[in-house]
Design a protein around this motif. Structure first.
Motif: not given
Length: 618
Positions: A75-88, A134-145
């Motif tokens: 329904y919405t991207r608000a609250g989505s879990d996102l891991v980001v990275g890059g090379v400077l 799969f499931r961290s204790c962080d509510p910002h992380d979505q479970d892998i099920t």
């Protein structure tokens, strides 16, 4: 002194000993892969370990900027879990576990639960590899099920972390696939056979069910079909919604030609035992190495009904199609003959979903106590190994629940994040047994906030279905076992005076569908007596009745405390949490459970070294 030396030895050996079990280190090959965008710019590889509940991703993007991978909701991207990275530009890397505060704003998580395994940039690609629980204790992380997961991928043209909707993509994926096709045997004597329509002119109607009857391959001895895949003709838009192959009883008198499956000629709806099926988003499927569809014996079907559902919503004229199902078969026989059991709500208008419903549950009951009687011979215990879920556009979740002697035994299969555009045959982690007398309940969850009129059960995509196909062995003659509620009872509970089922169905149009009446209708459908219809491959029908049992929710397992960051007290959910497994090194995310003491002492000559050291110390 001895204790100190022993401690040092154990520490040394813990760091040096090879990990026993599946290890997904920085250079491990990842079995699964998928492009996440239509232009093939974003490529994802992944793999997982069910025992340690760790999943590893490798994201490769055609960019010199930042890249991101995570998970979002329908329904919405608000609250989505996102891991980001890059090379400077100076070669330093940056990497962070973040979430979306709103549709566009990123914020770093308080607990860093993603662990970096590699981040590189060359003249073409930026590649980021990391693992997470799969499931961290962080509510910002979505479970892998084992549900459908909506994977979110994004990237930038430089290292400025800013979301651009033109470079943000969502794709539904079933991440926890149990069996990889490369792990299965592909016989050398494989024969390919196509079951297809030929140059069929798709009508200019929203919905068409085209059926024809085709012979199965003629073989002189028993063979097994072990794989199938869709054979689709590319058009300017997707018109094929699903393809089903039904086995026909050998006593059936079948019509010729192509016609509407459920139209004026009832002969074109003959044969109801599904043997293989494909729907939107699915791909090929190969059966486990010990099961197959038997052909070539007197007990096997000789003909099938091919059913193709077309959705021509733009009413395009002059479109011809030759789609179908390609089957692979072999004389190299498997151990078991497989079958398919269709469960759910009987598809006709007594099945209704009110408009404007945030949530509405429908139920279809199967009672197996008459299976042996209607089958004609004893029915051995059914061993279920796979499943296919099916609703139309209003479907949000499905599950099949098994009961024995009035007690809930298990959830056979489910998807709490069902996506109409990803319908595929899935393997169960473990095979499940169904005994004669068990009850099977299918629950379907719908949402109709975008509709202002009733949705009835029916064949069109804008109608609804509630079906689960169980793949099992050994085969019997039962093709389907489905239920529907007593609509007269439902109408009376909603204050409508009716005397028969037709009146009850029509009376639903008289109801003012307020949130209170929606809940009243759902409760009435659940509490009404269920009519159960059981059918065989030879079109023998047996009716019985039953009542919907309660479904007991299965609690989630413990979350995994991050080893890469802090866990706030409020993040420790009521389901509990456990510490993350010890990392082998600061740069590796491979995990380590309890290594046996014997392995530590005897590995690499450690016992001899220990004895010599102790003697010196003495």
């Amino acid at each position: 002194m001895t204790c100190v030396l022993l401690f040092r030895l154990l520490l040394l050996m813990t760091l040096a000993a090879p990990f026993q079990g599946k290890r997904l280190g920085p250079t491990s090959g990842l079995r699964y892969s998928r492009f996440l965008d239509h232009s093939n710019v974003i490529f994802l590889r992944w793999d997982f370990d069910l025992e340690t509940e760790i999943i590893t991703f490798e994201l490769q993007v055609r960019t010199a900027g930042w890249v991101g991978l995570g998970f979002t909701s329908r329904y919405t991207r608000a609250g989505s879990d996102l891991v980001v990275g890059g090379v400077l530009p100076d070669g330093n890397v940056y990497f962070s576990d973040q979430h979306l505060v709103d549709e566009d704003t990123l914020e770093e998580d308080g607990s860093q639960d993603a662990e970096l395994q590699g981040l590189t940039e060359d003249t073409v690609y930026t590649t980021m590899r990391f693992s997470r629980p799969f499931r961290s204790c962080d509510p910002h992380d979505q479970d892998i099920t084992s549900d459908t997961i909506r994977v979110l991928a994004a990237y930038g043209l430089d290292d400025t972390l800013k979301l651009d909707r033109d470079r943000t993509f969502v794709k539904s994926i079933f991440l926890l696939q149990i069996v990889h096709p490369d792990d299965l045997v592909f016989p050398e004597d494989t024969i390919i056979h196509d079951l297809e329509l030929t140059n069929f002119l798709i009508p200019e109607d929203d919905t068409t069910y085209a059926c024809t009857f085709l012979p199965l391959p003629i073989v002189s001895k028993k063979h097994h079909i072990f794989k199938f895949e869709p054979k689709l003709v590319k058009h300017n838009e997707t018109m094929v919604h699903h393809i089903l192959v039904y086995a026909c009883g050998n006593a059936s008198v079948l019509p010729t030609g192509v016609s509407d499956c459920y139209g004026a000629d009832p002969a074109f709806s003959l044969c109801s035992q599904v043997i293989v099926g494909w729907a939107v988003g699915g791909t090929s499927y190969q059966f486990p190495d010990d099961v197959g569809i038997s052909i070539g014996t007197p007990l096997d079907p000789q003909w099938i009904r091919l059913e193709i559902h077309y959705s021509n919503f733009h009413n395009l004229p002059g479109v011809y199609d030759s789609s179908g199902i390609r089957i692979y078969y072999t004389a190299n026989l498997r151990k078991y003959d497989m079958g398919v059991l269709q469960l759910g709500v009987f598809t006709f208008p007594i099945h209704f979903i009110p408009p404007g419903a945030e949530s509405f549950l429908s139920y279809g009951l199967c009672k197996t106590e008459k299976f042996e009687e209607i089958n004609g011979v004893p029915v051995p215990d059914i061993q279920v190994y796979g499943y296919l879920l099916h609703t139309h556009l209003a479907g949000r979740a499905l599950q099949a629940v098994q009961y024995r002697n009035g007690t809930q035994l298990r959830v056979i299969c489910k998807d709490d994040a069902y996506d109409f555009n990803l319908q595929e045959t899935r393997d169960l982690p473990n095979r499940m047994e169904i005994k004669q007398g068990d009850e099977l309940l299918v629950e379907c969850h719908y949402q109709t906030l975008d509709r202002d009129s009733l949705t009835f059960g029916g064949p069109s995509t804008i109608n609804e279905m509630c079906l689960i196909f169980l793949f099992y062995y050994p085969r019997n003659n039962i093709s389907s076992c489905m239920g529907y509620p007593d609509i007269i009872h439902v109408a009376h509970e909603l204050g409508e005076e009716v005397s028969d089922s037709m009146e009850g169905m029509m009376a639903m149009n008289n109801v003012e569908w307020t949130p209170e009446n929606i809940k009243k209708a759902e409760k009435a459908c659940k509490e009404a007596q269920q009519m159960v219809i059981i059918k065989t491959i030879d079109e023998v029908v047996e009716n019985t009745t039953g009542w919907i049992p309660e479904i007991i929710s299965t609690p989630r397992g413990p979350c995994l405390e991050s080893s890469g960051g802090k866990v706030e007290p409020q993040d420790k959910t009521p389901a509990g949490f456990r510490a993350a497994p010890m990392a082998l090194s600061g740069s590796s995310t491979a995990t380590l459970r309890c290594l046996p003491l014997a392995a530590l002492l005897f590995g690499q000559g450690a016992l001899s070294w220990l004895l010599a050291t102790l003697q010196v110390g003495v």
